[in-house]
Design a protein around this motif. Sequence first.
Motif, mmCIF file in Angstrom:
data_model
loop_
_atom_site.group_PDB
_atom_site.id
_atom_site.type_symbol
_atom_site.label_atom_id
_atom_site.label_comp_id
_atom_site.label_asym_id
_atom_site.label_seq_id
_atom_site.Cartn_x
_atom_site.Cartn_y
_atom_site.Cartn_z
ATOM 1 N N PRO A 6 0.822 -1.202 0.000
ATOM 2 C CA PRO A 6 0.000 0.000 0.000
ATOM 3 C C PRO A 6 0.861 1.260 0.000
ATOM 4 N N HIS A 8 0.541 5.430 0.838
ATOM 5 C CA HIS A 8 -0.337 6.406 1.471
ATOM 6 C C HIS A 8 0.165 7.832 1.271
ATOM 7 N N VAL A 118 -6.961 0.113 -5.047
ATOM 8 C CA VAL A 118 -7.599 0.112 -3.725
ATOM 9 C C VAL A 118 -6.602 -0.322 -2.657
ATOM 10 N N GLU A 121 -3.736 2.244 -2.092
ATOM 11 C CA GLU A 121 -4.138 3.478 -1.416
ATOM 12 C C GLU A 121 -4.666 3.237 -0.005
ATOM 13 N N HIS A 122 -5.336 2.103 0.219
ATOM 14 C CA HIS A 122 -6.068 1.927 1.471
ATOM 15 C C HIS A 122 -5.684 0.668 2.240
ATOM 16 N N GLY A 123 -4.798 -0.161 1.694
ATOM 17 C CA GLY A 123 -4.366 -1.351 2.409
ATOM 18 C C GLY A 123 -5.315 -2.529 2.225
ATOM 19 N N LEU A 125 -8.197 -5.395 2.658
ATOM 20 C CA LEU A 125 -9.637 -5.227 2.812
ATOM 21 C C LEU A 125 -10.186 -6.164 3.892
ATOM 22 N N PRO A 297 -15.410 -0.590 2.304
ATOM 23 C CA PRO A 297 -15.101 0.465 3.282
ATOM 24 C C PRO A 297 -15.453 1.839 2.722
ATOM 25 N N ARG A 299 -13.937 4.635 2.665
ATOM 26 C CA ARG A 299 -12.900 5.359 1.917
ATOM 27 C C ARG A 299 -12.822 4.883 0.472
ATOM 28 N N VAL A 300 -13.181 3.626 0.216
ATOM 29 C CA VAL A 300 -13.178 3.123 -1.160
ATOM 30 C C VAL A 300 -14.398 3.658 -1.905
ATOM 31 N N THR A 302 -15.554 6.504 -1.692
ATOM 32 C CA THR A 302 -15.181 7.840 -2.165
ATOM 33 C C THR A 302 -14.511 7.765 -3.531
ATOM 34 N N GLU A 303 -13.673 6.739 -3.719
ATOM 35 C CA GLU A 303 -13.028 6.554 -5.013
ATOM 36 C C GLU A 303 -14.056 6.299 -6.115
#
Length: 573
Positions: A6, A8, A118, A121-123, A125, A297, A299-300, A302-303
């Motif tokens: 990931p 960040h 994904v 950017e966010h680690g 799942l 999640p 935050r995903v 939002t993507e």
Amino acid sequence: MPSDSPQHSVPLPPVFQPLLPDDPREVGGYRLFARLGSGGMGRVYLSYTPGGRPVAVKVVRPEFAEDGEFRRRFAQEVSSAQRIHGLYTAQVIDSGGLDSGAPWLVTSYVPGPSLQQVVREHGALPVRTVLLLVGGIAEALQAIHSVAVVHRDLKPANVLVAADGPRVIDFGIARAADATALTGTGYRIGSPAFMSPEQAQGGPITPATDVFALGSLTAYVAGGAPPFGDGPDSAVLYRVVHEEPDLGGVPPALRELVARCLAKAPQDRPTPPELIRAAREHPVVGGQLRFGEDWLPGRVNTEITRRADLPRTPPTPLPVPEAAPVPTVVPVPTMPSAPPLVPAPVPAPAPAPAPAREEPHPAPRGGVSWRTLLVVVLVALLAGTAGGLALMRGLQKDDGGASGQAGPTASGTRDGANAGGGDRVPSSPPPSATRPGASASPRESAPAGGYVAVYENRELSSPSSDYGFDLPNGRVAPSGTPATFVDPTADGLRLDTDFDAYIGRSDPLTAQQCADGIDRSPAARLGWEDLPDGRVFCARNRKDRSIAVVRVVSHDTGSAAVRLSIGYYRHGG
């Protein structure tokens, strides 16, 4: 650095990138609105159907299109792909371009990031999300296999995440590329970290091949790293064939399912229907696979929202040279016929007549004859004063006029303010008469084609393969950490998989030349045989399009020690 760890610290790149000067504006009747991305097979653009539905247009690289076997396989695979109607696949809608040398295909647009993006950017799942992914992707494979197609290149970058579940893309196209002679000259079809043992060994490819890839993909999204590690392709493929996967980062609730998919023998792997059943019966999902609003999640999500905000305005056309404006035509005064020329000395210039009225005396010798003026008037009426002036100057020379003689000239007639020197022909044409594309003062633009230097000519040394290079920050860091993007090996330089590379043939190499080189002729690997001391190469980040221009100062293949001179450039400032 681990190829799929990931990230960040890197800012999110724009989802819809503007078209570059060498991008087409239309493909097969589809008007292009933005660039969505690029890869080893080609470039992907956003377009719309005549009815307004967004689509993704993929244009294959010309290197592949030149191969006859590729064109034959491409047509065959696209025809098969159009028969796939799974709900978790991106529907193939149209294709063409085989005769023009630029094959293309159109698929439905999926408003979501890839699994690779994904996780970067966010680690990793959550377990429930991973199980839903397994069920959806397995159903996609079931649809693909039903028409006798094997994906061959199932990996996180080829699975897009939408609000209502995953979408598998690029199915079967790898088989067409695998047929081309380019696969023997540096192009690799398939990603080593997600290949099956039979793929790595050149064995028969079956639907079980895709199941093995799904197992590797599941381990990656659940644990944040591929199960067979990182490193040179040869080392990864060796582990795929001979070693057991490292599932230490995978949650215990998923390890058994992943291990079954990663069985070395194809016959020992589960089928897609069995995977769907296993995911559905897992206690974490409660006996049903449902892609509700909370399956991802926040935050995903939002993507996904970012990618749903589609551009509806066509891109601004490339600037074209402005045509010279047509000036107002000013009538030229009628003059009496000039007297016959007599061989006599040239008289001194007479004082210029007052601009208020015209004297009825004959024009001095060397002036412009009535025939010349008549031609000038006709030309001026048709092409504007600028063309008439140019023709008049030429004819004036032909009539034997001296440039210093007095007499009404076009410039004097047009601008009474130049009474004292109005009969002097300017040494350069006025701006309106400048040829198209010329400019007295070039328009200022961003440095190096839109790239801004973060740092330049910074020399860094790595004593061994234990240390790599952090390109964005211009420093050396321990290899295998998220900070390193270029790691030295005994065979060459290992570049992070999120970068594309180009080996230059000249020094210096600008950031824009690097971008053009990557689009035209990307390097498959950075081996020492292609990187002697003094050679320049460059790398571009696929996410934020930043570019590193690197010169090999010195290297030692025995210890893998290397010294590099690096410049790093941010795209768009």
